[in-house]
Design an enzyme around this catalytic site. Sequence first.
Site, PDB file in Angstrom:
ATOM      1  N   GLU A 117      -1.150  -4.834  -9.091  1.00  0.00           N
ATOM      2  CA  GLU A 117      -1.390  -3.938 -10.235  1.00  0.00           C
ATOM      3  C   GLU A 117      -0.585  -2.661 -10.050  1.00  0.00           C
ATOM      4  O   GLU A 117      -0.576  -2.061  -8.972  1.00  0.00           O
ATOM      5  CB  GLU A 117      -2.866  -3.493 -10.333  1.00  0.00           C
ATOM      6  CG  GLU A 117      -3.813  -4.530 -10.846  1.00  0.00           C
ATOM      7  CD  GLU A 117      -5.251  -4.022 -10.939  1.00  0.00           C
ATOM      8  OE1 GLU A 117      -5.466  -2.795 -11.109  1.00  0.00           O
ATOM      9  OE2 GLU A 117      -6.149  -4.858 -10.832  1.00  0.00           O
TER      10      GLU A 117
ATOM     11  N   GLU B 144      -9.948  -5.155  -5.124  1.00  0.00           N
ATOM     12  CA  GLU B 144     -10.296  -3.771  -4.780  1.00  0.00           C
ATOM     13  C   GLU B 144     -11.711  -3.591  -4.232  1.00  0.00           C
ATOM     14  O   GLU B 144     -12.552  -2.933  -4.867  1.00  0.00           O
ATOM     15  CB  GLU B 144     -10.094  -2.872  -6.006  1.00  0.00           C
ATOM     16  CG  GLU B 144      -8.683  -2.898  -6.576  1.00  0.00           C
ATOM     17  CD  GLU B 144      -8.438  -1.819  -7.629  1.00  0.00           C
ATOM     18  OE1 GLU B 144      -9.403  -1.149  -8.031  1.00  0.00           O
ATOM     19  OE2 GLU B 144      -7.276  -1.646  -8.033  1.00  0.00           O
TER      20      GLU B 144
HETATM   21  C1  FCB Z   1      -7.944  -0.851 -11.108  1.00  0.00           C
HETATM   22  C2  FCB Z   1      -8.717  -2.068 -11.563  1.00  0.00           C
HETATM   23  C3  FCB Z   1      -8.289  -2.596 -12.900  1.00  0.00           C
HETATM   24  C4  FCB Z   1      -7.943  -1.499 -13.870  1.00  0.00           C
HETATM   25  C5  FCB Z   1      -7.021  -0.488 -13.254  1.00  0.00           C
HETATM   26  C6  FCB Z   1      -6.604   0.626 -14.170  1.00  0.00           C
HETATM   27  O1  FCB Z   1      -8.704  -0.116 -10.218  1.00  0.00           O
HETATM   28  O2  FCB Z   1      -8.584  -3.101 -10.630  1.00  0.00           O
HETATM   29  O3  FCB Z   1      -9.301  -3.459 -13.359  1.00  0.00           O
HETATM   30  O4  FCB Z   1      -9.082  -0.949 -14.379  1.00  0.00           O
HETATM   31  O5  FCB Z   1      -7.604   0.046 -12.110  1.00  0.00           O
END
Ligand code: FCB
Length: 458
Positions: A363, A179
């Site tokens: 994620e 990110e």
């Molecule tokens: C993302 C992050 C991860 C976690 C999630 C909820 O932005 O990459 O580390 O904190 O959010």
Amino acid sequence: MTKPAALQTTFDPPADSVLWRKDFLIGVATAAYQIEGASEEDGRLPSIWDTFSAIPGKVLHGDTGAVACDHYHRWEEDVELISGLNVDAYRLSIAWPRVMHADGSVNEKGIAFYRQLLARLRAKGLKTFVTLYHWDLPQHLEDRGGWINRETAFRFAEYADLVSRELKGLVDAWSTLNEPWCSAMHGYGTGHHAPGKTDNKLALQAMHHLLLGHGLAMRALRRNDPTSLKGLVANVGRGTTDGDTPADLRAAELFEIQNNDWVLDPLLKQRYPAGLFELWPGTEPEVQPGDMEIIGEPMDYLGINYYFRTNVRSDGAHGYTEMPLEGVERTQMGWEVYPDGLRDLLLGFHRNYANLPPIYITENGTASDDAVVNGEVNDAQRISFLNRHLAAVDEAVKAGVKVRGYFIWSLMDNFEWAFGYERRFGIVHVDYSTQKRTLKRSAHLVRDFLAKRRAQPD
Ligand code: FCB
């Protein structure tokens, strides 16, 4: 303001879902600073998150990652936990300040930790997805300007070179950055994350150096570990409007340009999107000849992190204002639950980028205020969330998007950055006073589904 939807409390994908395919990877994810603790052990150097979380007011309740889930000491138990979930893969990150001394040489003790961890995961038959940079920049590099300093991109490439020489053969998929949007925007624009600067122009410059570091690192990884997959993990956000004027529609476009194209265009089109400078005039970063070719180094896969949708309207000038919708389902983070956003973004990227590499959802998940009651954690909202987002992925796959896998954020409750330990994203509950791990209901259901999938004939 959470409006409970009809909560689905079983995990039973339809027979034609891509989820049943054994080559569709299902995994769980974590990141070093969020789980490891042991922040001063075995020669680990301070990172920007140690510094930032020590400043009063920066993290909820003054929490820090000094102990976190104590994974550094409990890794063997945690590997058993992961393996017991029947998942195919585990996504973790390496702490740069743990494995590299300030003079650039290897910290043997730090690298030994990851070597034994990765070897054990592989011995258990798990695929390893390793992120090199999940936000924990060594503080000594921040002291020399951090990501504002072009030199940091070259230091990052040296770090990637070192780690990939040391851990070659133990990693299935490398990700350079997690990110970069959050590193640049929250680190340098909003100041919500370390190092806490608040100037959009700095954010643009930081992003350029992050992406340059990514491209340089890709080359090092390719040289040292040619057979693994290599790519980057980007967070993406869906922007829509409930307004109906052309300016509102443009506002929604600008939201996505700022949140998505700012990262994906340089990687896949070797240019920054013009709309970014319409939104923030005069913020063009310094770019040197050849930089965009380095940034555009072909990737084997793209990691996508998706959480929510943002409703916007025109701000009456050249930008957008966020206008939270009423009456929608929200999570413990206040984020709207909006599975269609994931499908729509995937379809949009598929249309927009001719060279879009295969995708892993690296994620996706949700926070809820979970507690252990009589030994059990009933996280009904998470079960429903996972079901619906996986259905959205399945729809995208059926429409032709090449999605190869999906990682739940997160394996276990952990240090949620500026929100500390209050926000619980795990499918495994962590009691921070005892470090006891308890499988939530979602973890039981995912585990049982994967056991069923495994038992099916090929
Ligand atoms: C993302 C992050 C991860 C976690 C999630 C909820 O932005 O990459 O580390 O904190 O959010």
